[in-house]
Design a protein around this motif. Structure first.
Motif, PDB file in Angstrom:
ATOM      1  N   ARG A 121      42.842 -24.203  51.995  1.00 45.55           N
ATOM      2  CA  ARG A 121      43.700 -23.182  51.422  1.00 45.55           C
ATOM      3  C   ARG A 121      43.917 -22.060  52.435  1.00 45.55           C
ATOM      4  NH1 ARG A 121      40.061 -24.067  46.782  1.00 45.55           N
ATOM      5  NH2 ARG A 121      41.211 -25.220  45.179  1.00 45.55           N
ATOM      6  N   PRO A 122      45.156 -21.647  52.638  1.00 44.83           N
ATOM      7  CA  PRO A 122      45.395 -20.554  53.591  1.00 44.83           C
ATOM      8  C   PRO A 122      44.801 -19.244  53.086  1.00 44.83           C
ATOM      9  CG  PRO A 122      47.387 -21.061  52.352  1.00 44.83           C
ATOM     10  CD  PRO A 122      46.399 -22.135  52.015  1.00 44.83           C
ATOM     11  N   ASP A 123      44.389 -18.397  54.000  1.00 44.54           N
ATOM     12  CA  ASP A 123      43.847 -17.091  53.644  1.00 44.54           C
ATOM     13  C   ASP A 123      45.016 -16.108  53.543  1.00 44.54           C
ATOM     14  OD1 ASP A 123      42.498 -14.769  53.254  1.00 44.54           O
ATOM     15  OD2 ASP A 123      41.510 -14.721  55.214  1.00 44.54           O
ATOM     16  N   LEU A 124      45.379 -15.729  52.328  1.00 43.54           N
ATOM     17  CA  LEU A 124      46.529 -14.858  52.103  1.00 43.54           C
ATOM     18  C   LEU A 124      46.129 -13.438  51.713  1.00 43.54           C
ATOM     19  CD1 LEU A 124      48.816 -17.330  50.115  1.00 43.54           C
ATOM     20  CD2 LEU A 124      48.671 -16.972  52.583  1.00 43.54           C
ATOM     21  N   GLY A 125      44.837 -13.162  51.698  1.00 43.44           N
ATOM     22  CA  GLY A 125      44.393 -11.833  51.337  1.00 43.44           C
ATOM     23  C   GLY A 125      44.353 -11.642  49.824  1.00 43.44           C
ATOM     24  N   PRO A 126      44.213 -10.399  49.364  1.00 47.43           N
ATOM     25  CA  PRO A 126      44.120 -10.127  47.918  1.00 47.43           C
ATOM     26  C   PRO A 126      45.407 -10.510  47.183  1.00 47.43           C
ATOM     27  CG  PRO A 126      43.439  -8.223  49.222  1.00 47.43           C
ATOM     28  CD  PRO A 126      44.079  -9.182  50.170  1.00 47.43           C
ATOM     29  N   ARG A 127      45.248 -10.922  45.949  1.00 48.86           N
ATOM     30  CA  ARG A 127      46.407 -11.234  45.115  1.00 48.86           C
ATOM     31  C   ARG A 127      47.246  -9.970  44.866  1.00 48.86           C
ATOM     32  NH1 ARG A 127      48.767 -15.611  42.641  1.00 48.86           N
ATOM     33  NH2 ARG A 127      48.393 -14.903  40.502  1.00 48.86           N
ATOM     34  N   PRO A 128      48.560 -10.102  44.822  1.00 49.00           N
ATOM     35  CA  PRO A 128      49.415  -8.935  44.566  1.00 49.00           C
ATOM     36  C   PRO A 128      49.186  -8.362  43.171  1.00 49.00           C
ATOM     37  CG  PRO A 128      50.689 -10.783  45.440  1.00 49.00           C
ATOM     38  CD  PRO A 128      49.346 -11.319  45.087  1.00 49.00           C
ATOM     39  N   ALA A 129      49.317  -7.053  43.067  1.00 51.03           N
ATOM     40  CA  ALA A 129      49.188  -6.368  41.784  1.00 51.03           C
ATOM     41  C   ALA A 129      50.557  -5.862  41.351  1.00 51.03           C
ATOM     42  CB  ALA A 129      48.208  -5.207  41.904  1.00 51.03           C
ATOM     43  N   PHE A 130      50.801  -5.890  40.059  1.00 48.89           N
ATOM     44  CA  PHE A 130      52.049  -5.379  39.496  1.00 48.89           C
ATOM     45  C   PHE A 130      51.733  -4.206  38.574  1.00 48.89           C
ATOM     46  CE2 PHE A 130      53.276  -9.511  40.882  1.00 48.89           C
ATOM     47  CZ  PHE A 130      54.656  -9.493  41.063  1.00 48.89           C
ATOM     48  N   PRO A 131      52.602  -3.186  38.528  1.00 50.67           N
ATOM     49  CA  PRO A 131      52.358  -2.064  37.612  1.00 50.67           C
ATOM     50  C   PRO A 131      52.516  -2.499  36.169  1.00 50.67           C
ATOM     51  CG  PRO A 131      54.522  -1.875  38.644  1.00 50.67           C
ATOM     52  CD  PRO A 131      53.823  -3.013  39.328  1.00 50.67           C
ATOM     53  N   ALA A 132      51.805  -1.830  35.265  1.00 47.37           N
ATOM     54  CA  ALA A 132      51.918  -2.120  33.844  1.00 47.37           C
ATOM     55  C   ALA A 132      53.303  -1.709  33.354  1.00 47.37           C
ATOM     56  CB  ALA A 132      50.843  -1.378  33.066  1.00 47.37           C
ATOM     57  N   PRO A 133      53.953  -2.540  32.540  1.00 46.13           N
ATOM     58  CA  PRO A 133      55.320  -2.228  32.107  1.00 46.13           C
ATOM     59  C   PRO A 133      55.364  -1.218  30.964  1.00 46.13           C
ATOM     60  CG  PRO A 133      54.627  -4.326  31.164  1.00 46.13           C
ATOM     61  CD  PRO A 133      53.509  -3.867  32.078  1.00 46.13           C
ATOM     62  N   ASP A 134      56.407  -0.395  30.961  1.00 45.27           N
ATOM     63  CA  ASP A 134      56.761   0.440  29.812  1.00 45.27           C
ATOM     64  C   ASP A 134      57.823  -0.336  29.051  1.00 45.27           C
ATOM     65  OD1 ASP A 134      57.985   2.168  28.044  1.00 45.27           O
ATOM     66  OD2 ASP A 134      58.091   3.855  29.435  1.00 45.27           O
ATOM     67  N   MET A 135      57.437  -0.962  27.945  1.00 53.19           N
ATOM     68  CA  MET A 135      58.330  -1.911  27.287  1.00 53.19           C
ATOM     69  C   MET A 135      59.591  -1.257  26.724  1.00 53.19           C
ATOM     70  SD  MET A 135      57.234  -4.768  28.052  1.00 53.19           S
ATOM     71  CE  MET A 135      58.516  -5.647  27.159  1.00 53.19           C
ATOM     72  N   ALA A 136      59.536   0.006  26.353  1.00 53.15           N
ATOM     73  CA  ALA A 136      60.758   0.674  25.891  1.00 53.15           C
ATOM     74  C   ALA A 136      61.776   0.741  27.024  1.00 53.15           C
ATOM     75  CB  ALA A 136      60.436   2.073  25.366  1.00 53.15           C
ATOM     76  N   ALA A 137      61.293   1.062  28.223  1.00 53.15           N
ATOM     77  CA  ALA A 137      62.181   1.115  29.380  1.00 53.15           C
ATOM     78  C   ALA A 137      62.654  -0.280  29.779  1.00 53.15           C
ATOM     79  CB  ALA A 137      61.467   1.785  30.550  1.00 53.15           C
ATOM     80  N   VAL A 138      61.748  -1.257  29.709  1.00 51.80           N
ATOM     81  CA  VAL A 138      62.088  -2.633  30.059  1.00 51.80           C
ATOM     82  C   VAL A 138      63.195  -3.163  29.151  1.00 51.80           C
ATOM     83  CG1 VAL A 138      61.228  -5.015  30.021  1.00 51.80           C
ATOM     84  CG2 VAL A 138      59.859  -3.206  31.097  1.00 51.80           C
ATOM     85  N   GLU A 139      63.057  -2.961  27.861  1.00 53.78           N
ATOM     86  CA  GLU A 139      64.034  -3.485  26.910  1.00 53.78           C
ATOM     87  C   GLU A 139      65.380  -2.779  27.037  1.00 53.78           C
ATOM     88  OE1 GLU A 139      61.943  -3.064  23.271  1.00 53.78           O
ATOM     89  OE2 GLU A 139      60.560  -4.733  23.700  1.00 53.78           O
ATOM     90  N   LEU A 140      65.361  -1.495  27.375  1.00 50.13           N
ATOM     91  CA  LEU A 140      66.605  -0.773  27.628  1.00 50.13           C
ATOM     92  C   LEU A 140      67.253  -1.297  28.903  1.00 50.13           C
ATOM     93  CD1 LEU A 140      68.675   1.449  27.260  1.00 50.13           C
ATOM     94  CD2 LEU A 140      66.984   3.103  28.121  1.00 50.13           C
ATOM     95  N   GLY A 141      66.437  -1.521  29.943  1.00 56.95           N
ATOM     96  CA  GLY A 141      66.970  -2.065  31.188  1.00 56.95           C
ATOM     97  C   GLY A 141      67.581  -3.443  31.014  1.00 56.95           C
TER      98      GLY A 141
END
Length: 435
Positions: free
Chosen positions: A20-40
């Motif tokens: 397995r290639p060494d790719l470093g730490p797994r990427p992190a994603f910010p927690a979603p604000d679902m009101a903003a997500v659904e409006l978007g």
């Protein structure tokens, strides 16, 4: 005997881990604000953001087409239909094709994606107004959360993409007069349209606070929130394999070993998302209208040099992420290659590929009067493309190329490809939604 079996299994496990290639730490994603997500989500699919109220963000970035449009070079204003079925509107013909291929939107919400567009002309940068370096420079308005939020809104300023032709509507008029981010300019006019729709006013009250005026930056921010949430693609078969939760098909595993080994694909396609976020010249065939300034008459697309002014950046374009790449054809900044096989072969020997390029490899709707091959048919222009290439040729067999393609397909997150919120049945403006 038991110790022998245990040691054998431990050895096999260690060998598998080492592969397995060494790719470093797994990427992190910010927690979603679902009101903003659904409006978007609603705004992403709503044509209200276009000058003539006939084109949405989803017209060129549709989930049915891998968050692209399935075309080498799309038709924005003056086009009707979706994807490969899109064609010129006889009653309002396009002035030209969109100059560059519509890129996929996968994983743009990961913090490592700080540079946008094929030439990187938009990027997060602390030394610029609002922390974002943009083509507007000092005229850039404040309030955008980051480059992802800002990039979501630049197509509405393009006459060929969403704004419309001169005098067709008030947004197009503002763009033609250079009134973009100024008070009462194109962005303010679009924001006013959105605010005038009661359902959007109520939704923004929840996100911004009751009665807070809606700005263009606010629209860009919720569009970015939706993109972050909807097209996060980080649980492909490759991810399962890397996490020790599954295996890859034999062909894909052979392709992975080539990708991270002899084929040297990972020289540029690094990390978990297979991109160094850098810029490289690969002599991808130049088709379509190119990117010329108003005072220029050529059809050339010189790429990154138009941003930096550095000679070494001539014809260089951003390394794309390869997540869900099997769904985002055609490939290259000009969309010159219709299949993964074709673009892989091109990487192995750009000069040979350019010289033998067949126009049948492009996916272009017919457009009367379009000068699609001006640069490609010019020997001097092709020589300039080749001279800029910064990639060493690699020799692979057809079977090895097939294995690499199998690996690329193993980068597809099928659940993400289905969409989390999906396409809304309707939008608050009441305008039609491309399903």
């Amino acid at each position: 005997m038991r110790w022998f079996i245990l040691l054998t299994l431990m050895g096999a496990s260690a060998t598998q881990a080492q592969s397995r290639p060494d790719l470093g730490p797994r990427p992190a994603f910010p927690a979603p604000d679902m009101a903003a997500v659904e409006l978007g989500q609603l705004l992403f699919y709503d044509p209200i953001l276009s000058g003539n109220r006939n084109i949405a963000c989803s017209t060129c970035h549709h989930p049915r087409l891998g968050t692209g449009d399935g075309l080498s070079l799309g038709l924005g204003e003056g086009g009707i239909g979706l994807g490969p079925d899109r064609k010129p509107d006889p009653a309002n013909l396009p002035e030209q094709r969109i100059p560059r291929n519509a890129p996929g939107l996968w994983n743009l919400g990961a913090p490592e994606f700080t540079v946008m567009f094929h030439d990187g002309r938009l990027e997060d940068h602390p030394d610029h107004p609002g922390g974002i370096r943009t083509p507007l420079g000092e005229d850039m308005v404040a309030g955008f959360d980051d480059a992802l939020a800002a990039q979501a809104m630049f197509p509405v300023l393009s006459a060929d993409e969403m704004a419309g032709h001169y005098s067709e509507n008030e947004v197009a008029q503002a763009v033609r007069l250079g009134q973009l981010s100024t008070p009462g300019g194109a962005w303010d006019r679009i924001a006013a349209r959105v605010e005038a729709i009661p359902a959007y006013r109520v939704a923004f009250d929840e996100v911004l606070g009751e009665g807070t005026p809606i700005t263009f930056a606010d629209i860009g921010n919720v569009l970015a929130d939706f993109i972050r949430f909807e097209w996060r693609a980080d649980m492909s078969p490759f991810d399962a394999y890397m996490l020790g939760q599954g295996d890859l098909p034999k062909a894909a595993k052979r392709g992975m070993e080539l990708f991270y080994g002899a084929a040297d694909c990972s020289q540029c396609h690094t990390g978990w998302f297979q991109t160094d976020h850098g810029f490289h010249a690969l002599a991808v065939p130049q088709i379509g209208p190119g990117k010329a300034a108003r005072f220029e008459t050529h059809s050339r697309d010189e790429g990154r040099i138009r941003v930096t002014g550095r000679a070494e950046d001539a014809f260089a374009f951003r390394t794309p992420s390869l997540r869900n790449v099997g769904q985002t054809a055609p490939y290259g900044h000009s969309g010159a290659f219709a299949t993964l096989e074709d673009i892989v072969w091109h990487h192995l020997s750009p000069e040979q590929s350019l010289s033998s390029y067949s126009k049948s490899q492009a996916v272009l709707p017919q457009l009367e009067g379009a000068q699609d091959w001006t640069i490609q048919d010019n020997a001097a222009e092709r020589a300039a493309l080749i001279a800029a290439v910064d990639l060493d040729p690699v020799s692979l067999t057809a079977a090895e190329v097939a294995d690499i393609v199998a690996f690329l397909h193993a980068l597809t997150d099928e659940e993400a490809a289905k969409g989390r919120l999906g396409v809304p049945a309707k939008v608050p403006s009441g305008l039609p939604v491309d399903q």
